[in-house]
Write a protein that holds these residues in place. Structure first.
Motif, PDB file in Angstrom:
ATOM      1  N   ALA A   7      42.487 -16.046  70.421  1.00  0.00           N
ATOM      2  CA  ALA A   7      42.924 -15.110  71.129  1.00  0.00           C
ATOM      3  C   ALA A   7      44.376 -15.013  71.616  1.00  0.00           C
ATOM      4  N   GLY A   8      45.272 -14.317  71.665  1.00  0.00           N
ATOM      5  CA  GLY A   8      46.874 -14.833  71.318  1.00  0.00           C
ATOM      6  C   GLY A   8      47.292 -15.729  70.680  1.00  0.00           C
ATOM      7  N   ARG A   9      46.931 -16.599  70.001  1.00  0.00           N
ATOM      8  CA  ARG A   9      47.144 -17.003  68.962  1.00  0.00           C
ATOM      9  C   ARG A   9      47.759 -17.059  67.276  1.00  0.00           C
ATOM     10  N   GLY A  10      48.901 -17.875  67.108  1.00  0.00           N
ATOM     11  CA  GLY A  10      48.584 -17.490  65.320  1.00  0.00           C
ATOM     12  C   GLY A  10      46.983 -18.048  64.694  1.00  0.00           C
ATOM     13  N   LEU A  11      47.831 -18.002  63.245  1.00  0.00           N
ATOM     14  CA  LEU A  11      45.917 -17.939  62.361  1.00  0.00           C
ATOM     15  C   LEU A  11      46.448 -19.466  62.124  1.00  0.00           C
ATOM     16  N   GLN A  12      45.314 -20.143  62.036  1.00  0.00           N
ATOM     17  CA  GLN A  12      45.207 -21.297  61.637  1.00  0.00           C
ATOM     18  C   GLN A  12      43.470 -21.603  60.215  1.00  0.00           C
ATOM     19  N   LEU A  13      44.675 -22.115  59.339  1.00  0.00           N
ATOM     20  CA  LEU A  13      43.734 -22.464  57.815  1.00  0.00           C
ATOM     21  C   LEU A  13      42.272 -23.499  58.386  1.00  0.00           C
ATOM     22  N   LEU A  14      41.710 -22.970  58.139  1.00  0.00           N
ATOM     23  CA  LEU A  14      39.667 -23.149  58.009  1.00  0.00           C
ATOM     24  C   LEU A  14      39.486 -24.585  56.910  1.00  0.00           C
ATOM     25  N   PHE A  15      39.281 -23.476  56.157  1.00  0.00           N
ATOM     26  CA  PHE A  15      38.929 -24.205  54.878  1.00  0.00           C
ATOM     27  C   PHE A  15      39.399 -23.520  53.659  1.00  0.00           C
ATOM     28  N   TYR A  16      39.799 -23.795  52.184  1.00  0.00           N
ATOM     29  CA  TYR A  16      40.160 -23.463  51.653  1.00  0.00           C
ATOM     30  C   TYR A  16      39.064 -23.865  49.811  1.00  0.00           C
ATOM     31  N   SER A  17      39.247 -23.489  48.788  1.00  0.00           N
ATOM     32  CA  SER A  17      38.427 -23.333  48.134  1.00  0.00           C
ATOM     33  C   SER A  17      39.092 -22.711  46.470  1.00  0.00           C
ATOM     34  N   VAL A  18      39.447 -23.767  45.026  1.00  0.00           N
ATOM     35  CA  VAL A  18      39.908 -23.358  44.633  1.00  0.00           C
ATOM     36  C   VAL A  18      38.655 -23.494  43.031  1.00  0.00           C
ATOM     37  N   GLY A  19      37.851 -23.368  43.960  1.00  0.00           N
ATOM     38  CA  GLY A  19      36.697 -23.591  42.700  1.00  0.00           C
ATOM     39  C   GLY A  19      34.994 -23.589  43.075  1.00  0.00           C
ATOM     40  N   ILE A  20      34.202 -23.123  42.636  1.00  0.00           N
ATOM     41  CA  ILE A  20      32.660 -23.077  42.909  1.00  0.00           C
ATOM     42  C   ILE A  20      32.747 -24.534  43.582  1.00  0.00           C
ATOM     43  N   GLY A  21      32.237 -24.854  44.488  1.00  0.00           N
ATOM     44  CA  GLY A  21      31.174 -26.287  45.119  1.00  0.00           C
ATOM     45  C   GLY A  21      33.197 -26.751  45.346  1.00  0.00           C
ATOM     46  N   GLN A  22      34.163 -26.300  45.349  1.00  0.00           N
ATOM     47  CA  GLN A  22      35.252 -26.838  45.407  1.00  0.00           C
ATOM     48  C   GLN A  22      35.733 -26.439  46.830  1.00  0.00           C
ATOM     49  N   ILE A  23      35.239 -27.531  48.014  1.00  0.00           N
ATOM     50  CA  ILE A  23      35.755 -26.425  49.620  1.00  0.00           C
ATOM     51  C   ILE A  23      37.043 -28.064  49.949  1.00  0.00           C
ATOM     52  N   SER A  24      38.003 -27.774  50.340  1.00  0.00           N
ATOM     53  CA  SER A  24      39.015 -28.796  51.522  1.00  0.00           C
ATOM     54  C   SER A  24      38.957 -28.542  52.768  1.00  0.00           C
ATOM     55  N   SER A  25      38.537 -29.241  53.828  1.00  0.00           N
ATOM     56  CA  SER A  25      38.817 -28.215  55.112  1.00  0.00           C
ATOM     57  C   SER A  25      40.162 -29.054  55.468  1.00  0.00           C
ATOM     58  N   GLU A  26      40.737 -28.143  56.052  1.00  0.00           N
ATOM     59  CA  GLU A  26      41.915 -28.641  56.744  1.00  0.00           C
ATOM     60  C   GLU A  26      41.983 -29.017  57.939  1.00  0.00           C
ATOM     61  N   VAL A  27      40.750 -29.025  59.225  1.00  0.00           N
ATOM     62  CA  VAL A  27      41.158 -29.124  60.772  1.00  0.00           C
ATOM     63  C   VAL A  27      39.742 -29.664  60.835  1.00  0.00           C
ATOM     64  N   PRO A  28      39.708 -30.933  61.669  1.00  0.00           N
ATOM     65  CA  PRO A  28      37.994 -31.495  61.599  1.00  0.00           C
ATOM     66  C   PRO A  28      37.306 -30.309  63.293  1.00  0.00           C
ATOM     67  N   GLN A  29      36.128 -30.160  62.680  1.00  0.00           N
ATOM     68  CA  GLN A  29      35.503 -29.292  63.454  1.00  0.00           C
ATOM     69  C   GLN A  29      33.895 -28.763  63.657  1.00  0.00           C
TER      70      GLN A  29
ATOM     71  N   LEU B 168      32.718 -26.560  62.166  1.00  0.00           N
ATOM     72  CA  LEU B 168      32.383 -25.531  61.467  1.00  0.00           C
ATOM     73  C   LEU B 168      32.360 -25.614  60.057  1.00  0.00           C
ATOM     74  N   SER B 169      31.583 -25.501  58.753  1.00  0.00           N
ATOM     75  CA  SER B 169      31.832 -26.051  57.221  1.00  0.00           C
ATOM     76  C   SER B 169      31.803 -25.161  56.418  1.00  0.00           C
ATOM     77  N   ALA B 170      31.813 -25.311  55.782  1.00  0.00           N
ATOM     78  CA  ALA B 170      31.501 -23.589  54.187  1.00  0.00           C
ATOM     79  C   ALA B 170      31.641 -24.199  52.946  1.00  0.00           C
ATOM     80  N   SER B 171      30.731 -22.913  51.985  1.00  0.00           N
ATOM     81  CA  SER B 171      30.560 -23.264  51.275  1.00  0.00           C
ATOM     82  C   SER B 171      30.768 -22.158  50.081  1.00  0.00           C
ATOM     83  N   ARG B 172      30.512 -23.068  48.737  1.00  0.00           N
ATOM     84  CA  ARG B 172      31.372 -21.222  47.971  1.00  0.00           C
ATOM     85  C   ARG B 172      29.830 -21.638  46.906  1.00  0.00           C
ATOM     86  N   PRO B 173      29.281 -20.861  46.818  1.00  0.00           N
ATOM     87  CA  PRO B 173      27.804 -21.047  46.003  1.00  0.00           C
ATOM     88  C   PRO B 173      28.108 -20.375  44.764  1.00  0.00           C
ATOM     89  N   GLN B 174      28.989 -18.914  44.107  1.00  0.00           N
ATOM     90  CA  GLN B 174      29.512 -18.334  43.602  1.00  0.00           C
ATOM     91  C   GLN B 174      31.120 -18.514  43.356  1.00  0.00           C
TER      92      GLN B 174
END
Lengths: 114, 113
Positions: free
Chosen positions: B40-62, B64-70
Motif C-alpha cells: 500500500a502506497g509503495r512502488g512495485l517490487q520485482l519478486l520473481f521472473y522466469s525465462v522458461g519452463i522450470g526456470q525461476i529467479s528470485s529477486e528478494v528473500p521472502q 513466497l515461491s514461484a513455479s512455471r509448470p507450462q
C-alpha cells in the motif's frame, strides 16, 4: 544498474501539456529509457521507450538529452484520465541472453486538475 | 492478440494459510514472466521472473515461491502466509519480439488478516 530520479508529485491543468522529468545520470550506452504509468488499482501500462533519439507515439513524446543523462515525458494535452503514477525506468540488461527485467522506482504522481 | 489473465482479483486469507495465485498468457510463445508486488502506497517490487519452463529467479528473500509448470503459466505460492504478505500482486510478461515491453495483468489484491 542505472537508477532514476523523479519528482514525487506534479500538478497539471487539464488541456495543458504535462512535462515529467527523469534523471538517469548513470545510464549505460546500451540501456533504454522506458516510461510506464499506473492508474489507481490497475496494472502499469506501457507508454513509450527510447535509446537516444526522441520518440513520439499516440500517447506521448519522449525527449532524451544528448548526453542521455535525463529525459522528459510529454503528454501534449493532459486530461483528467491521465492522472496516474508515472514511472521512468532504465532497462536492466537486455538482449537474447537476458530477461530485460525492469526495476520500478517510486515514480511521479501526476494530478491533472480541471 | 496477446492477453494475460490473472486471478483472483481480490483475496482475503488468514495468517498461516496457503496461497496460490495463477497467471496465464495467451497469444505468444516462450514469454518472460514476472511477479511483482506493490505494498500500500509503495512502488512495485520485482519478486520473481522466469525465462522458461522450470526456470525461476528470485529477486528478494521472502515467504513466497514461484513455479512455471507450462510455457505460459506462472504460479505464485506460499505455504503459510504472513501479515507482511499483504499487497497488490501483479503478473506480467514480455518477449523479445515485443521489444521487451512489459504487459501487466489486472492484479490480485491480497489481504492477510
Amino acid at each position: 544498474d542505472a537508477k532514476t530520479t523523479q519528482p514525487t508529485s506534479m500538478d497539471c491543468a487539464e488541456g495543458r501539456a504535462a512535462n515529467l522529468p527523469c534523471n538517469h545520470s548513470t545510464i549505460s550506452g546500451n540501456e533504454y529509457v522506458y516510461w510506464y504509468r499506473q492508474i489507481h488499482s490497475q496494472g502499469p501500462q506501457y507508454i513509450i521507450h527510447g535509446l537516444k533519439n526522441n520518440e513520439t507515439n499516440e500517447m506521448a513524446s519522449l525527449i532524451i538529452t544528448e548526453d542521455r543523462k535525463s529525459s522528459t515525458l510529454i503528454l501534449p494535452h493532459a486530461t483528467l484520465r491521465d492522472t496516474a503514477v508515472y514511472y521512468c525506468i532504465v532497462r536492466v540488461g537486455g538482449g537474447s541472453s537476458n530477461t530485460g527485467k525492469l526495476i520500478f522506482g517510486q515514480g511521479t504522481t501526476l494530478q491533472v486538475k480541471p | 492478440s496477446q492477453t494475460i489473465h490473472q486471478w483472483p482479483a481480490t483475496l482475503v486469507q488468514p495468517v498461516g494459510s496457503p496461497l496460490s495465485l495463477e497467471c496465464t498468457v495467451e497469444g505468444t510463445s516462450n514469454p518472460n514472466l514476472y511477479w511483482y508486488r506493490q505494498a500500500a502506497g509503495r512502488g512495485l517490487q520485482l519478486l520473481f521472473y522466469s525465462v522458461g519452463i522450470g526456470q525461476i529467479s528470485s529477486e528478494v528473500p521472502q515467504n513466497l515461491s514461484a513455479s512455471r509448470p507450462q510455457d505460459r503459466q506462472f504460479i505464485l505460492s506460499s505455504k503459510k502466509l504472513l501479515l507482511s504478505d499483504s499487497g497488490f500482486y501483479l503478473c506480467a510478461w514480455s518477449a523479445v519480439t515485443w521489444g521487451e515491453k512489459l504487459f501487466f495483468g489486472s492484479g490480485t489484491q491480497l489481504s492477510v488478516l
